[in-house]
Design a protein around this motif. Structure first.
Motif, PDB file in Angstrom:
ATOM      1  N   GLY A  30       6.286  15.827   0.426  1.00  0.00           N
ATOM      2  CA  GLY A  30       6.707  14.529   0.946  1.00  0.00           C
ATOM      3  C   GLY A  30       6.363  14.328   2.407  1.00  0.00           C
ATOM      4  O   GLY A  30       6.404  13.204   2.918  1.00  0.00           O
ATOM      5  N   PHE A  31       6.010  15.423   3.086  1.00  0.00           N
ATOM      6  CA  PHE A  31       5.648  15.354   4.496  1.00  0.00           C
ATOM      7  C   PHE A  31       4.136  15.343   4.719  1.00  0.00           C
ATOM      8  O   PHE A  31       3.679  15.314   5.866  1.00  0.00           O
ATOM      9  CB  PHE A  31       6.251  16.538   5.253  1.00  0.00           C
ATOM     10  N   GLY A  32       3.366  15.376   3.617  1.00  0.00           N
ATOM     11  CA  GLY A  32       1.923  15.356   3.753  1.00  0.00           C
ATOM     12  C   GLY A  32       1.262  16.406   2.885  1.00  0.00           C
ATOM     13  O   GLY A  32       1.915  17.320   2.370  1.00  0.00           O
ATOM     14  N   PRO A  33      -0.060  16.301   2.705  1.00  0.00           N
ATOM     15  CA  PRO A  33      -0.782  17.210   1.808  1.00  0.00           C
ATOM     16  C   PRO A  33      -0.570  18.686   2.113  1.00  0.00           C
ATOM     17  O   PRO A  33      -0.421  19.496   1.200  1.00  0.00           O
ATOM     18  CB  PRO A  33      -2.246  16.804   2.020  1.00  0.00           C
ATOM     19  N   HIS A  34      -0.555  19.070   3.387  1.00  0.00           N
ATOM     20  CA  HIS A  34      -0.380  20.482   3.727  1.00  0.00           C
ATOM     21  C   HIS A  34       1.076  20.941   3.633  1.00  0.00           C
ATOM     22  O   HIS A  34       1.380  22.102   3.894  1.00  0.00           O
ATOM     23  CB  HIS A  34      -0.938  20.771   5.130  1.00  0.00           C
TER      24      HIS A  34
ATOM     25  N   LYS B 232       0.817  -1.205   0.000  1.00  0.00           N
ATOM     26  CA  LYS B 232       0.000   0.000   0.000  1.00  0.00           C
ATOM     27  C   LYS B 232       0.858   1.266   0.000  1.00  0.00           C
ATOM     28  O   LYS B 232       0.373   2.343  -0.335  1.00  0.00           O
ATOM     29  CB  LYS B 232      -0.908   0.026   1.232  1.00  0.00           C
ATOM     30  N   LEU B 233       2.110   1.123   0.393  1.00  0.00           N
ATOM     31  CA  LEU B 233       2.978   2.296   0.496  1.00  0.00           C
ATOM     32  C   LEU B 233       3.195   2.922  -0.875  1.00  0.00           C
ATOM     33  O   LEU B 233       3.602   2.237  -1.817  1.00  0.00           O
ATOM     34  CB  LEU B 233       4.327   1.926   1.106  1.00  0.00           C
ATOM     35  N   PRO B 234       2.943   4.206  -1.020  1.00  0.00           N
ATOM     36  CA  PRO B 234       3.138   4.854  -2.326  1.00  0.00           C
ATOM     37  C   PRO B 234       4.609   5.147  -2.597  1.00  0.00           C
ATOM     38  O   PRO B 234       5.267   5.832  -1.817  1.00  0.00           O
ATOM     39  CB  PRO B 234       2.345   6.159  -2.192  1.00  0.00           C
ATOM     40  N   GLY B 235       5.133   4.606  -3.692  1.00  0.00           N
ATOM     41  CA  GLY B 235       6.507   4.920  -4.083  1.00  0.00           C
ATOM     42  C   GLY B 235       7.530   4.468  -3.061  1.00  0.00           C
ATOM     43  O   GLY B 235       7.327   3.527  -2.308  1.00  0.00           O
ATOM     44  N   SER B 236       8.647   5.161  -3.019  1.00  0.00           N
ATOM     45  CA  SER B 236       9.702   4.852  -2.066  1.00  0.00           C
ATOM     46  C   SER B 236       9.654   5.851  -0.915  1.00  0.00           C
ATOM     47  O   SER B 236       8.921   6.838  -0.952  1.00  0.00           O
ATOM     48  CB  SER B 236      11.073   4.901  -2.749  1.00  0.00           C
ATOM     49  N   TYR B 237      10.451   5.574   0.091  1.00  0.00           N
ATOM     50  CA  TYR B 237      10.539   6.461   1.244  1.00  0.00           C
ATOM     51  C   TYR B 237      11.043   7.836   0.794  1.00  0.00           C
ATOM     52  O   TYR B 237      11.924   7.938  -0.068  1.00  0.00           O
ATOM     53  CB  TYR B 237      11.467   5.851   2.276  1.00  0.00           C
ATOM     54  N   LEU B 238      10.497   8.901   1.365  1.00  0.00           N
ATOM     55  CA  LEU B 238      10.781  10.265   0.920  1.00  0.00           C
ATOM     56  C   LEU B 238      12.266  10.532   0.754  1.00  0.00           C
ATOM     57  O   LEU B 238      12.722  10.991  -0.304  1.00  0.00           O
ATOM     58  CB  LEU B 238      10.169  11.259   1.917  1.00  0.00           C
ATOM     59  N   PHE B 239      13.050  10.282   1.797  1.00  0.00           N
ATOM     60  CA  PHE B 239      14.458  10.660   1.746  1.00  0.00           C
ATOM     61  C   PHE B 239      15.261   9.751   0.820  1.00  0.00           C
ATOM     62  O   PHE B 239      16.300  10.146   0.301  1.00  0.00           O
ATOM     63  CB  PHE B 239      15.034  10.686   3.162  1.00  0.00           C
TER      64      PHE B 239
END
Length: 412
Positions: free
Chosen positions: A379-383, A10-17
């Motif tokens: 990458g930290f969320g919608p806002h 379910k995780l979208p893509g790879s981890y942000l960093f």
């Protein structure tokens, strides 16, 4: 035929960093002549303090002799370090925390990700938005977050608490009642802080509604202003509702040494399905004994040196070094016309990007035209969309150069 854990899918893509690092590598490979400056991933650059290095050498020497050799560490960690933590990080600040309520680990990131294991799978979580991605991602892995909406970047079973400039990037009490509330102050990524009065409202809310607060205080050593709590246990009633994480990664440059700790007070109780109270301290102890063989002895001796007079002085010099970098970034960006937040009680600077650009487009522009790497706010969320995070964790020379490049780019 064996099957995988579907929740990981379910995780979208790879981890942000990881994505940020990959993009940097790809650009560097295509432009080997580029001198890239990283103000993205919050990795320290200053060497370990001399007192810490001396302690490391001493511990290594002990490991070379049978009579002073150390194997597995005690489950909670060595008493010499837990007592130093309790005395200096809590009791000296008026917090009634004792050594048996402290669990030494190999870093706050691991603890933030693992703590969710002791809670019911149907627990409702609430997170700040924007937020450090580990809080949400690890709950996704546990199957607690429902379905993902790619259009909004949200999970159906997660309560998002918007942190905007109108709220000084602090969350407001949500309308829907969560079971688990994640708070991080000084905040990653926005660099914002919370007053004791406002934090008291959260503690009172958790006590009233039977919620638990997961409080990430990894950056408390960077606090410079008054009336900002260094620990949630400075707040009345917090021992009944809060778990706190702390880390030496940024405080003492332990990103490559690895040491942090979790505080779970004896007073903090959870509930079984039948409504029976149970100690979270005992649950985490059981989990730790089963899944973790302890932080190395040499690392714990190094951490103990932080609490010596010389150690305190030396790590404060490093912290001030990064705070000076943060000031350089903040003031330089303001001169370039950006609206800037954070960077006063935190090593993170949160900047509003130009209108008409996404945060990833701004990332690409900085990388392509200034050879500077930061972290997109989305990458930290919608806002987080519309914002960008830079860190103070680099050398002063690189920080000055990076900000000059950005100024030159946007003041043309």
């Amino acid at each position: 035929m064996f099957k995988v854990n579907q929740d990981y899918l379910k995780l979208p893509g790879s981890y942000l960093f990881s994505t940020v690092a990959r993009k940097q590598r790809e650009y560097q490979a295509a432009h080997p002549e580029a001198e890239i400056i990283k103000l993205s991933i919050g990795d320290v650059t200053q060497p370990l303090a001399p007192a810490i290095v001396e302690a490391l050498h001493g511990a290594v020497d002990e490991m070379a002799h049978a009579e002073t050799f150390h194997g597995y560490a005690p489950d909670l960690g060595y008493e010499f370090l837990r007592s130093a933590m309790a005395k200096n990080d809590y009791q000296a600040k008026g917090c009634d925390i004792n050594a048996d309520e402290i669990f030494i680990s190999d870093g706050a990131k691991e603890d933030c990700g693992n703590i969710q294991e002791i809670f019911s799978k149907d627990s409702k979580i609430a997170v700040c938005d924007p937020v450090y991605p580990v809080y949400v991602d690890t709950n996704v892995m546990a199957g607690r977050t429902g379905t993902y909406d790619a259009a909004t970047g949200t999970w159906s079973n997660v309560i998002y608490m918007p942190c905007t400039k109108e709220t000084n990037f602090a969350p407001e009490i949500p309308e829907e009642t969560p079971d688990i509330i994640y708070l991080c102050f000084p905040n990653n990524p926005t660099g914002s802080t919370i007053t004791k009065e406002l934090l008291q409202k959260w503690v009172d809310y958790a006590n009233k509604n039977g919620a638990v607060i997961i409080y990430d205080a990894a950056y408390e050593a960077f606090i410079t202003e008054e009336n900002i709590p260094h620990s949630i246990y400075e707040i009345d009633g917090a021992k009944e509702v809060a778990i706190e994480f702390k880390s030496y990664s940024k405080t003492a440059g332990f990103t490559g040494v690895r040491c942090g700790y979790v505080v779970i007070p004896e007073e903090l109780k959870g509930y079984t399905k039948n409504g029976e109270k149970i100690s979270l301290n005992k649950l985490w102890n059981r989990r730790t004994c089963t899944k973790f063989n302890g932080t190395p002895y040499i690392t714990q001796r190094a951490a103990q040196a932080i609490y010596t007079e010389e150690g305190q002085k030396q790590i404060r010099e490093n912290i001030n070094y990064y705070l000076e970098n943060a000031k350089i970034i903040r003031e330089g960006l303001e001169k370039a016309g950006f609206k800037v937040y954070g960077g006063v009680n935190s090593p993170y600077i949160w900047l509003k990007i130009p209108e008409g650009m996404t945060s990833w487009e701004f990332f690409d522009k900085l990388l392509d035209e200034a050879n500077v790497v930061g972290t997109p706010g989305s990458g930290f969320g919608p806002h987080g969309e519309g914002y960008f995070r830079l860190t103070a964790f680099n050398t002063k020379e690189n920080t000055v150069e990076a900000i000059e490049r950005i100024k030159n780019l946007f003041l043309q």
